[in-house]
Write an enzyme that holds these catalytic residues in place. Sequence first.
Site, PDB file in Angstrom:
ATOM      1  CB  THR A 188      -0.913  -0.006   1.250  1.00 58.89           C
ATOM      2  OG1 THR A 188      -1.693  -1.193   1.212  1.00 58.89           O
ATOM      3  CG2 THR A 188      -1.811   1.207   1.291  1.00 58.89           C
ATOM      4  CG  HIS A 239      -0.656   0.615  -4.441  1.00 62.53           C
ATOM      5  ND1 HIS A 239      -0.725   0.354  -5.793  1.00 62.53           N
ATOM      6  CD2 HIS A 239      -0.797  -0.575  -3.818  1.00 62.53           C
ATOM      7  CE1 HIS A 239      -0.901  -0.956  -5.960  1.00 62.53           C
ATOM      8  NE2 HIS A 239      -0.932  -1.543  -4.777  1.00 62.53           N
TER       9      HIS A 239
HETATM   10  P1  NAD Z   1       2.600  -8.076  -3.935  1.00 61.35           P
HETATM   11  O1  NAD Z   1       2.174  -7.152  -5.013  1.00 61.35           O
HETATM   12  O2  NAD Z   1       3.938  -7.938  -3.335  1.00 61.35           O
HETATM   13  O3  NAD Z   1       2.430  -9.589  -4.435  1.00 61.35           O
HETATM   14  C1  NAD Z   1       1.701  -9.978  -5.530  1.00 61.35           C
HETATM   15  C2  NAD Z   1       2.528 -10.993  -6.277  1.00 61.35           C
HETATM   16  O4  NAD Z   1       1.750 -11.515  -7.363  1.00 61.35           O
HETATM   17  C3  NAD Z   1       3.807 -10.411  -6.874  1.00 61.35           C
HETATM   18  O5  NAD Z   1       4.949 -11.085  -6.369  1.00 61.35           O
HETATM   19  C4  NAD Z   1       3.615 -10.624  -8.371  1.00 61.35           C
HETATM   20  O6  NAD Z   1       4.822 -10.899  -9.042  1.00 61.35           O
HETATM   21  C5  NAD Z   1       2.672 -11.830  -8.380  1.00 61.35           C
HETATM   22  N1  NAD Z   1       2.059 -12.109  -9.679  1.00 61.35           N
HETATM   23  C6  NAD Z   1       1.986 -11.338 -10.798  1.00 61.35           C
HETATM   24  N2  NAD Z   1       1.422 -12.013 -11.813  1.00 61.35           N
HETATM   25  C7  NAD Z   1       1.122 -13.253 -11.352  1.00 61.35           C
HETATM   26  C8  NAD Z   1       0.527 -14.405 -11.931  1.00 61.35           C
HETATM   27  N3  NAD Z   1       0.095 -14.410 -13.180  1.00 61.35           N
HETATM   28  N4  NAD Z   1       0.388 -15.497 -11.146  1.00 61.35           N
HETATM   29  C9  NAD Z   1       0.792 -15.513  -9.865  1.00 61.35           C
HETATM   30  N5  NAD Z   1       1.371 -14.440  -9.266  1.00 61.35           N
HETATM   31  C10 NAD Z   1       1.528 -13.323  -9.988  1.00 61.35           C
HETATM   32  O7  NAD Z   1       1.470  -7.956  -2.812  1.00 61.35           O
HETATM   33  P2  NAD Z   1       1.412  -8.373  -1.263  1.00 61.35           P
HETATM   34  O8  NAD Z   1       1.811  -7.213  -0.442  1.00 61.35           O
HETATM   35  O9  NAD Z   1       2.042  -9.701  -1.024  1.00 61.35           O
HETATM   36  O10 NAD Z   1      -0.185  -8.498  -1.180  1.00 61.35           O
HETATM   37  C11 NAD Z   1      -0.858  -9.504  -1.917  1.00 61.35           C
HETATM   38  C12 NAD Z   1      -2.179  -9.000  -2.466  1.00 61.35           C
HETATM   39  O11 NAD Z   1      -3.088  -8.756  -1.389  1.00 61.35           O
HETATM   40  C13 NAD Z   1      -2.120  -7.687  -3.240  1.00 61.35           C
HETATM   41  O12 NAD Z   1      -3.064  -7.733  -4.298  1.00 61.35           O
HETATM   42  C14 NAD Z   1      -2.562  -6.660  -2.216  1.00 61.35           C
HETATM   43  O13 NAD Z   1      -3.124  -5.502  -2.820  1.00 61.35           O
HETATM   44  C15 NAD Z   1      -3.604  -7.434  -1.472  1.00 61.35           C
HETATM   45  N6  NAD Z   1      -3.877  -7.033  -0.087  1.00 61.35           N
HETATM   46  C16 NAD Z   1      -5.162  -7.144   0.334  1.00 61.35           C
HETATM   47  C17 NAD Z   1      -5.483  -6.872   1.646  1.00 61.35           C
HETATM   48  C18 NAD Z   1      -6.896  -7.055   2.118  1.00 61.35           C
HETATM   49  O14 NAD Z   1      -7.191  -6.674   3.257  1.00 61.35           O
HETATM   50  N7  NAD Z   1      -7.756  -7.656   1.294  1.00 61.35           N
HETATM   51  C19 NAD Z   1      -4.492  -6.464   2.544  1.00 61.35           C
HETATM   52  C20 NAD Z   1      -3.163  -6.387   2.091  1.00 61.35           C
HETATM   53  C21 NAD Z   1      -2.871  -6.684   0.774  1.00 61.35           C
END
Ligand code: NAD
Length: 341
Positions: A40, A43
């Site tokens: 976040t 972003h």
């Molecule tokens: P991050 O962006 O570090 O991890 C996402 C990963 O997905 C990256 O390593 C990326 O390379 C990978 N990726 C890209 N294309 C892919 C594919 N085709 N197949 C598989 N993986 C692929 O994010 P993070 O900090 O580990 O968080 C994970 C997710 O959770 C993010 O989308 C984030 O926005 C979300 N999030 C949600 C909440 C919530 O409360 N719902 C809270 C925190 C984070």
Amino acid sequence: MKALSKLKAETGIWMTDAPKPEVGHNDLLIKIRKTAICGTDVHIYKWDEWAKKTIPVPMVVGHEYVGEVVDMGQEVRGFNVGDRVSGEGHITCGHCRNCRAGRVHLCRNTIGVGVNREGSFAEYLVIPAYNAFKIPDNISDELASIFDPFGNAVHTALSFDLVGEDVLITGAGPIGIMAAAVAKHVGARYVVITDVNEYRLELARKMGATRAVNVANEKLEDVMKELGMTEGFDVGLEMSGVPSAFTNMLSNMNHGGKIAMLGIPPSDMAVDWNQVIFKGLVIKGIYGREMFETWYKMASLIQSGLDLSPIITHQFPIDEFQQGFDTMLSGQSGKVILDWC
Ligand code: NAD
Ligand code: ZN
């Protein structure tokens, strides 16, 4: 006090001198020791569309931290000056139906620390005492500073029974990798994690994933065959927010499979509903952490031997914050920690 602030509506983050926050009757004043950089925060740094419509400028950002209680309001009970704490970044209203029913993580009026109000990238942070969580002595400052994202991993992973199950995790970001470690620790049979980033897949292997699959050059179906999986995954944890990853997950779930969705997809993601319907899948959305069962479980998991330490790949003194953000932006990292003292 020193603080990292979103001073301008453009790419970047700036060190500034901000007023020390005032402590209300129900608040704790926390002297920050360590903070971690969240996706976040990246972003907000990049100033993308979401950040533009969400983040007030100027504002001190940050919400992953550990620190020490140095002052508290007159109504606070259960904490003492000197307590080591981290805290739940979702400040809930206390008066909606869910809050009053004890389902606080489903509050519809949540305010985010470092998103909607002043955050933890500062020498001092004020939060309601209700949101603070005391860190047991045998958990390091480093690990305590990542309890917020660890909590996302734990909340998602423990949404469904994993004992003896085959688990697919899409997305080996810090949260996906921690979820893989949790799934193995609690007794899943196979934990297969996917990504397209080799650095992160390697980290996932180090943290216990049965197989870490680069979907850019390996097919999930082949990996399943190799493991002797003939029916499909029992539980899916979507942690990438990438539509093609979710599509891949849907088509490799077993009938009756359960999916917990944490990754935030673009608003117009297409879903093959036939997979959901004819397989009888259950899909659950996950937001934040359960207050405060997830926090309790996080501490217990570490105390029962879960080793998360490899996920912390970089630490910088706060004056080198730009290097910290550059490291996060590079994708060649797990969690990046900034030291405030
Ligand atoms: P991050 O962006 O570090 O991890 C996402 C990963 O997905 C990256 O390593 C990326 O390379 C990978 N990726 C890209 N294309 C892919 C594919 N085709 N197949 C598989 N993986 C692929 O994010 P993070 O900090 O580990 O968080 C994970 C997710 O959770 C993010 O989308 C984030 O926005 C979300 N999030 C949600 C909440 C919530 O409360 N719902 C809270 C925190 C984070
Ligand atoms: Zn509420």
